[in-house]
Design a protein around this motif. Structure first.
Motif, short mmCIF file in Angstrom:
data_model
loop_
_atom_site.label_atom_id
_atom_site.label_comp_id
_atom_site.label_asym_id
_atom_site.label_seq_id
_atom_site.Cartn_x
_atom_site.Cartn_y
_atom_site.Cartn_z
N SER A 3 0.92 -1.27 -0.04
CA SER A 3 -0.06 -0.07 -0.14
C SER A 3 0.73 1.19 -0.06
N ASN A 4 1.82 1.11 0.81
CA ASN A 4 2.80 2.28 0.89
C ASN A 4 3.43 2.72 -0.59
N HIS A 5 3.99 1.56 -1.23
CA HIS A 5 4.58 1.63 -2.45
C HIS A 5 3.60 2.22 -3.57
N HIS A 6 2.34 1.64 -3.30
CA HIS A 6 1.32 2.15 -4.40
C HIS A 6 0.90 3.62 -4.16
N LEU A 7 0.81 3.91 -3.24
CA LEU A 7 0.63 5.38 -2.78
C LEU A 7 1.85 6.40 -3.55
N LEU A 8 2.92 5.98 -3.21
CA LEU A 8 4.11 6.75 -3.64
C LEU A 8 4.23 6.81 -5.17
N TYR A 9 3.94 5.46 -5.69
CA TYR A 9 3.73 5.46 -7.01
C TYR A 9 2.80 6.24 -7.90
N HIS A 10 1.75 6.12 -7.30
CA HIS A 10 0.54 6.91 -7.65
C HIS A 10 0.76 8.65 -7.59
N VAL A 11 1.26 9.13 -6.42
CA VAL A 11 1.40 10.10 -6.28
C VAL A 11 2.66 10.81 -7.35
N ALA A 12 3.72 10.02 -7.55
CA ALA A 12 4.69 10.31 -8.47
C ALA A 12 4.08 10.30 -9.80
N GLU A 13 3.23 9.50 -10.09
CA GLU A 13 2.48 9.20 -11.57
C GLU A 13 1.75 10.58 -11.78
N LEU A 14 1.01 10.98 -10.86
CA LEU A 14 0.29 12.26 -10.97
C LEU A 14 1.20 13.53 -10.96
N LYS A 64 -3.79 26.70 1.26
CA LYS A 64 -4.42 25.12 1.23
C LYS A 64 -2.99 24.21 1.39
N SER A 65 -3.51 23.03 1.75
CA SER A 65 -2.40 22.08 2.01
C SER A 65 -1.89 21.45 0.68
N HIS A 66 -0.55 21.15 0.60
CA HIS A 66 -0.04 20.53 -0.53
C HIS A 66 1.04 19.36 0.03
N VAL A 67 1.03 18.40 -0.80
CA VAL A 67 2.20 17.38 -0.54
C VAL A 67 3.23 17.32 -1.80
N SER A 68 4.28 17.13 -1.12
CA SER A 68 5.56 16.77 -1.78
C SER A 68 6.44 15.63 -1.36
N PHE A 69 7.48 15.21 -2.28
CA PHE A 69 8.24 14.12 -1.76
C PHE A 69 9.22 14.90 -0.90
N THR A 70 9.87 14.70 0.26
CA THR A 70 10.91 15.18 1.16
C THR A 70 12.26 14.95 0.69
N VAL A 71 12.43 13.67 0.11
CA VAL A 71 13.87 13.18 -0.26
C VAL A 71 13.83 13.17 -1.69
#
Length: 121
Positions: A3-14, A64-71
Protein backbone atom coordinates in the motif's frame (compact mmCIF):
# COMPACT_ATOMS: atom_id res chain seq x y z
CA UNK A 1 2.97 -3.75 -4.51
CA UNK A 2 2.50 -2.71 -0.89
CA UNK A 3 0.00 0.00 0.00
CA UNK A 4 2.85 2.40 0.80
CA UNK A 5 4.53 1.72 -2.53
CA UNK A 6 1.22 2.04 -4.38
CA UNK A 7 0.61 5.41 -2.72
CA UNK A 8 4.06 6.76 -3.57
CA UNK A 9 3.93 5.37 -7.10
CA UNK A 10 0.58 7.01 -7.78
CA UNK A 11 1.65 10.34 -6.28
CA UNK A 12 4.72 10.32 -8.58
CA UNK A 13 2.47 9.32 -11.48
CA UNK A 14 0.19 12.30 -10.82
CA UNK A 15 3.18 14.62 -10.51
CA UNK A 16 4.47 13.44 -13.89
CA UNK A 17 1.03 13.76 -15.46
CA UNK A 18 0.54 17.31 -14.13
CA UNK A 19 4.24 18.27 -14.48
CA UNK A 20 4.20 19.55 -10.87
CA UNK A 21 6.37 18.38 -8.00
CA UNK A 22 3.87 19.71 -5.44
CA UNK A 23 0.23 18.59 -5.46
CA UNK A 24 -2.79 19.95 -3.58
CA UNK A 25 -3.90 17.46 -0.93
CA UNK A 26 -7.52 18.15 -1.96
CA UNK A 27 -6.79 16.55 -5.34
CA UNK A 28 -5.44 13.47 -3.60
CA UNK A 29 -8.58 13.28 -1.43
CA UNK A 30 -10.68 12.95 -4.57
CA UNK A 31 -8.40 10.42 -6.27
CA UNK A 32 -10.06 7.02 -6.78
CA UNK A 33 -6.86 5.03 -6.24
CA UNK A 34 -5.39 6.69 -3.16
CA UNK A 35 -8.13 8.94 -1.81
CA UNK A 36 -8.97 6.57 1.04
CA UNK A 37 -5.31 6.48 2.13
CA UNK A 38 -5.13 10.27 2.20
CA UNK A 39 -8.45 10.71 4.02
CA UNK A 40 -7.53 8.27 6.77
CA UNK A 41 -6.20 9.87 9.94
CA UNK A 42 -5.22 6.52 11.43
CA UNK A 43 -1.53 6.38 12.23
CA UNK A 44 -1.07 3.11 10.33
CA UNK A 45 -2.57 4.40 7.06
CA UNK A 46 -0.04 4.52 4.20
CA UNK A 47 -0.34 8.29 3.81
CA UNK A 48 0.18 8.97 7.53
CA UNK A 49 3.11 6.52 7.61
CA UNK A 50 4.84 8.27 4.71
CA UNK A 51 4.37 11.63 6.44
CA UNK A 52 5.66 10.31 9.77
CA UNK A 53 8.66 8.63 8.15
CA UNK A 54 9.53 11.84 6.31
CA UNK A 55 9.11 10.46 2.80
CA UNK A 56 6.28 12.93 2.06
CA UNK A 57 5.83 16.45 3.40
CA UNK A 58 2.71 18.55 3.71
CA UNK A 59 3.06 22.31 3.42
CA UNK A 60 0.57 25.16 3.34
CA UNK A 61 0.70 27.37 0.26
CA UNK A 62 -1.94 29.95 -0.61
CA UNK A 63 -4.01 28.73 2.36
CA UNK A 64 -4.18 25.20 0.90
CA UNK A 65 -2.37 22.09 2.00
CA UNK A 66 0.05 20.59 -0.53
CA UNK A 67 2.13 17.42 -0.58
CA UNK A 68 5.57 16.76 -2.01
CA UNK A 69 8.36 14.25 -1.64
CA UNK A 70 10.77 15.18 1.13
CA UNK A 71 13.75 13.25 -0.23
CA UNK A 72 14.54 14.08 -3.86
CA UNK A 73 16.42 10.82 -4.40
CA UNK A 74 13.40 8.80 -3.36
CA UNK A 75 11.21 10.81 -5.70
CA UNK A 76 13.62 10.29 -8.59
CA UNK A 77 13.70 6.54 -7.93
CA UNK A 78 9.89 6.20 -7.84
CA UNK A 79 9.52 8.52 -10.85
CA UNK A 80 12.00 6.33 -12.73
CA UNK A 81 9.78 3.35 -11.98
CA UNK A 82 6.72 5.20 -13.30
CA UNK A 83 8.57 6.27 -16.46
CA UNK A 84 9.91 2.74 -16.99
CA UNK A 85 6.38 1.34 -16.84
CA UNK A 86 5.07 4.02 -19.22
CA UNK A 87 7.92 3.55 -21.69
CA UNK A 88 7.75 -0.23 -21.84
CA UNK A 89 7.50 -1.31 -25.47
CA UNK A 90 8.12 2.21 -26.77
CA UNK A 91 11.18 3.50 -28.58
CA UNK A 92 13.76 6.00 -27.32
CA UNK A 93 11.81 8.88 -28.80
CA UNK A 94 9.28 8.46 -26.00
CA UNK A 95 11.93 9.35 -23.41
CA UNK A 96 13.35 12.15 -25.56
CA UNK A 97 9.86 13.61 -25.99
CA UNK A 98 9.18 13.31 -22.27
CA UNK A 99 12.41 15.12 -21.44
CA UNK A 100 11.76 17.87 -23.97
CA UNK A 101 8.10 18.49 -23.16
CA UNK A 102 7.56 17.73 -19.49
CA UNK A 103 8.54 20.57 -17.18
CA UNK A 104 8.47 18.51 -13.97
CA UNK A 105 11.38 19.27 -11.64
CA UNK A 106 13.41 16.07 -11.57
CA UNK A 107 12.31 14.72 -14.94
CA UNK A 108 15.93 14.24 -16.06
CA UNK A 109 16.77 12.32 -12.91
CA UNK A 110 13.61 10.23 -13.27
CA UNK A 111 14.56 9.31 -16.84
CA UNK A 112 18.08 8.52 -15.61
CA UNK A 113 16.60 6.12 -13.03
CA UNK A 114 14.42 4.58 -15.77
CA UNK A 115 17.50 3.95 -17.92
CA UNK A 116 19.37 2.45 -14.96
CA UNK A 117 16.46 0.05 -14.45
CA UNK A 118 16.57 -0.87 -18.15
CA UNK A 119 20.30 -1.56 -18.03
CA UNK A 120 19.91 -3.71 -14.92
CA UNK A 121 17.24 -5.80 -16.63
Amino acid sequence: MTSNHHLLYHVAELMLEKAQHILPVDELFDDEEIGDFVKSIQIDSPYQQMLLEGVLTETVKDEKSHVSFTVEGYFHYILGEVIADLSEGKDGFFLMNLMANNKLNGIKEGIEQCLIRDVNR
